[in-house]
Design a protein around this motif. Sequence first.
Motif, PDB file in Angstrom:
ATOM      1  N   ASP A  57       0.815  -1.217   0.000  1.00  0.00           N
ATOM      2  CA  ASP A  57       0.000   0.000   0.000  1.00  0.00           C
ATOM      3  C   ASP A  57       0.849   1.267   0.000  1.00  0.00           C
ATOM      4  N   ASP A  58       2.110   1.129   0.401  1.00  0.00           N
ATOM      5  CA  ASP A  58       3.015   2.281   0.442  1.00  0.00           C
ATOM      6  C   ASP A  58       4.002   2.289  -0.724  1.00  0.00           C
ATOM      7  N   GLY A  59       3.751   1.472  -1.738  1.00  0.00           N
ATOM      8  CA  GLY A  59       4.607   1.457  -2.915  1.00  0.00           C
ATOM      9  C   GLY A  59       5.640   0.357  -2.950  1.00  0.00           C
ATOM     10  N   GLY A  60       5.677  -0.515  -1.945  1.00  0.00           N
ATOM     11  CA  GLY A  60       6.611  -1.631  -1.961  1.00  0.00           C
ATOM     12  C   GLY A  60       6.195  -2.665  -2.992  1.00  0.00           C
ATOM     13  N   ALA A  61       7.176  -3.375  -3.527  1.00  0.00           N
ATOM     14  CA  ALA A  61       6.892  -4.434  -4.500  1.00  0.00           C
ATOM     15  C   ALA A  61       6.657  -5.773  -3.794  1.00  0.00           C
ATOM     16  N   TRP A  62       7.243  -5.916  -2.626  1.00  0.00           N
ATOM     17  CA  TRP A  62       7.090  -7.147  -1.851  1.00  0.00           C
ATOM     18  C   TRP A  62       7.366  -6.818  -0.392  1.00  0.00           C
ATOM     19  N   ASP A  63       6.935  -7.696   0.486  1.00  0.00           N
ATOM     20  CA  ASP A  63       7.194  -7.498   1.907  1.00  0.00           C
ATOM     21  C   ASP A  63       7.208  -8.859   2.592  1.00  0.00           C
ATOM     22  N   ALA A  64       7.766  -8.886   3.770  1.00  0.00           N
ATOM     23  CA  ALA A  64       7.841 -10.119   4.551  1.00  0.00           C
ATOM     24  C   ALA A  64       7.727  -9.771   6.023  1.00  0.00           C
ATOM     25  N   ASP A  65       7.185 -10.704   6.765  1.00  0.00           N
ATOM     26  CA  ASP A  65       7.053 -10.538   8.207  1.00  0.00           C
ATOM     27  C   ASP A  65       7.238 -11.911   8.833  1.00  0.00           C
ATOM     28  N   HIS A  66       7.968 -11.955   9.944  1.00  0.00           N
ATOM     29  CA  HIS A  66       8.041 -13.229  10.659  1.00  0.00           C
ATOM     30  C   HIS A  66       7.862 -12.974  12.146  1.00  0.00           C
ATOM     31  N   LEU A  67       7.321 -13.980  12.789  1.00  0.00           N
ATOM     32  CA  LEU A  67       6.967 -13.891  14.201  1.00  0.00           C
ATOM     33  C   LEU A  67       7.406 -15.177  14.881  1.00  0.00           C
ATOM     34  N   VAL A  68       7.942 -15.036  16.077  1.00  0.00           N
ATOM     35  CA  VAL A  68       8.368 -16.193  16.876  1.00  0.00           C
ATOM     36  C   VAL A  68       7.631 -16.125  18.196  1.00  0.00           C
ATOM     37  N   GLN A  69       6.889 -17.176  18.521  1.00  0.00           N
ATOM     38  CA  GLN A  69       6.126 -17.239  19.769  1.00  0.00           C
ATOM     39  C   GLN A  69       6.432 -18.554  20.474  1.00  0.00           C
ATOM     40  N   THR A  70       6.714 -18.455  21.769  1.00  0.00           N
ATOM     41  CA  THR A  70       6.989 -19.653  22.556  1.00  0.00           C
ATOM     42  C   THR A  70       5.867 -19.864  23.557  1.00  0.00           C
ATOM     43  N   GLU A  71       5.408 -21.108  23.609  1.00  0.00           N
ATOM     44  CA  GLU A  71       4.374 -21.488  24.564  1.00  0.00           C
ATOM     45  C   GLU A  71       4.747 -22.861  25.115  1.00  0.00           C
ATOM     46  N   GLY A  72       5.127 -22.885  26.386  1.00  0.00           N
ATOM     47  CA  GLY A  72       5.573 -24.136  26.976  1.00  0.00           C
ATOM     48  C   GLY A  72       6.851 -24.616  26.318  1.00  0.00           C
ATOM     49  N   ASP A  73       6.852 -25.894  25.894  1.00  0.00           N
ATOM     50  CA  ASP A  73       8.026 -26.493  25.258  1.00  0.00           C
ATOM     51  C   ASP A  73       8.092 -26.245  23.755  1.00  0.00           C
ATOM     52  N   TRP A  74       7.083 -25.584  23.203  1.00  0.00           N
ATOM     53  CA  TRP A  74       7.001 -25.417  21.759  1.00  0.00           C
ATOM     54  C   TRP A  74       7.194 -23.960  21.358  1.00  0.00           C
ATOM     55  N   THR A  75       7.887 -23.779  20.234  1.00  0.00           N
ATOM     56  CA  THR A  75       8.047 -22.455  19.637  1.00  0.00           C
ATOM     57  C   THR A  75       7.453 -22.510  18.245  1.00  0.00           C
ATOM     58  N   THR A  76       6.602 -21.543  17.948  1.00  0.00           N
ATOM     59  CA  THR A  76       5.986 -21.447  16.632  1.00  0.00           C
ATOM     60  C   THR A  76       6.599 -20.273  15.888  1.00  0.00           C
ATOM     61  N   VAL A  77       7.060 -20.552  14.690  1.00  0.00           N
ATOM     62  CA  VAL A  77       7.647 -19.533  13.826  1.00  0.00           C
ATOM     63  C   VAL A  77       6.731 -19.398  12.613  1.00  0.00           C
ATOM     64  N   THR A  78       6.291 -18.164  12.354  1.00  0.00           N
ATOM     65  CA  THR A  78       5.485 -17.912  11.164  1.00  0.00           C
ATOM     66  C   THR A  78       6.235 -16.936  10.265  1.00  0.00           C
ATOM     67  N   LEU A  79       6.127 -17.161   8.971  1.00  0.00           N
ATOM     68  CA  LEU A  79       6.750 -16.305   7.975  1.00  0.00           C
ATOM     69  C   LEU A  79       5.699 -16.027   6.906  1.00  0.00           C
ATOM     70  N   THR A  80       5.454 -14.753   6.642  1.00  0.00           N
ATOM     71  CA  THR A  80       4.497 -14.342   5.616  1.00  0.00           C
ATOM     72  C   THR A  80       5.224 -13.474   4.605  1.00  0.00           C
ATOM     73  N   ILE A  81       5.081 -13.834   3.341  1.00  0.00           N
ATOM     74  CA  ILE A  81       5.691 -13.075   2.249  1.00  0.00           C
ATOM     75  C   ILE A  81       4.577 -12.675   1.293  1.00  0.00           C
ATOM     76  N   THR A  82       4.596 -11.416   0.882  1.00  0.00           N
ATOM     77  CA  THR A  82       3.607 -10.890  -0.054  1.00  0.00           C
ATOM     78  C   THR A  82       4.335 -10.244  -1.215  1.00  0.00           C
ATOM     79  N   GLY A  83       3.851 -10.492  -2.417  1.00  0.00           N
ATOM     80  CA  GLY A  83       4.472  -9.883  -3.592  1.00  0.00           C
ATOM     81  C   GLY A  83       3.826 -10.365  -4.868  1.00  0.00           C
ATOM     82  N   PRO A  84       4.441 -10.051  -6.002  1.00  0.00           N
ATOM     83  CA  PRO A  84       3.897 -10.497  -7.281  1.00  0.00           C
ATOM     84  C   PRO A  84       3.779 -12.024  -7.327  1.00  0.00           C
ATOM     85  N   TRP A  85       2.672 -12.490  -7.904  1.00  0.00           N
ATOM     86  CA  TRP A  85       2.388 -13.918  -7.901  1.00  0.00           C
ATOM     87  C   TRP A  85       3.519 -14.747  -8.517  1.00  0.00           C
ATOM     88  N   ALA A  86       3.978 -14.381  -9.697  1.00  0.00           N
ATOM     89  CA  ALA A  86       5.010 -15.176 -10.373  1.00  0.00           C
ATOM     90  C   ALA A  86       6.302 -15.210  -9.561  1.00  0.00           C
TER      91      ALA A  86
END
Length: 97
Positions: A57-86
Motif C-alpha cells: 500500500d506504500d509502494g513496496g513491491a514485496w514485503d515479509a514478516d516473521h513472528l516467533v512465539q513460545t508457549e511451553g516447550d514449543w516455539t511457533t515460527v510464522t513467515l508471511t511473504i507478499t508480492g507479485p504472484w510469479a
Amino acid sequence: MTLQYLLFDPSDDGEGTGTWDAMASVRAAQLPEVMREVQAVLAWAERHSPGPRGPLDDGGAWDADHLVQTEGDWTTVTLTITGPWAWGEGLAAHFAE
C-alpha cells in the motif's frame, strides 16, 4: 536448500499479488534450524527482489514478516511473504526442489 520445517501455503488475490504463509512448530533444539530456513528464504527474496521491499500500500513491491512465539516447550515460527504472484511462486518452487 530444501525446506524441512517451513511449508508455504499460497493464496492469490486475483489481481497478480500473492501471499505465502509458512509456519513451523518446534521444540527448542530445532529452533536454530527453523531460523536458518527463515533467513535463507529472506535472503533469496532480497537477491531476487522484484522491487523495493515495503508495504504494498506504500509502494513496496514485496514485503515479509516473521513472528516467533513460545508457549511451553514449543516455539511457533510464522513467515508471511507478499508480492507479485510469479515471483512468489518462483520463491516457493526454489525451496521445494
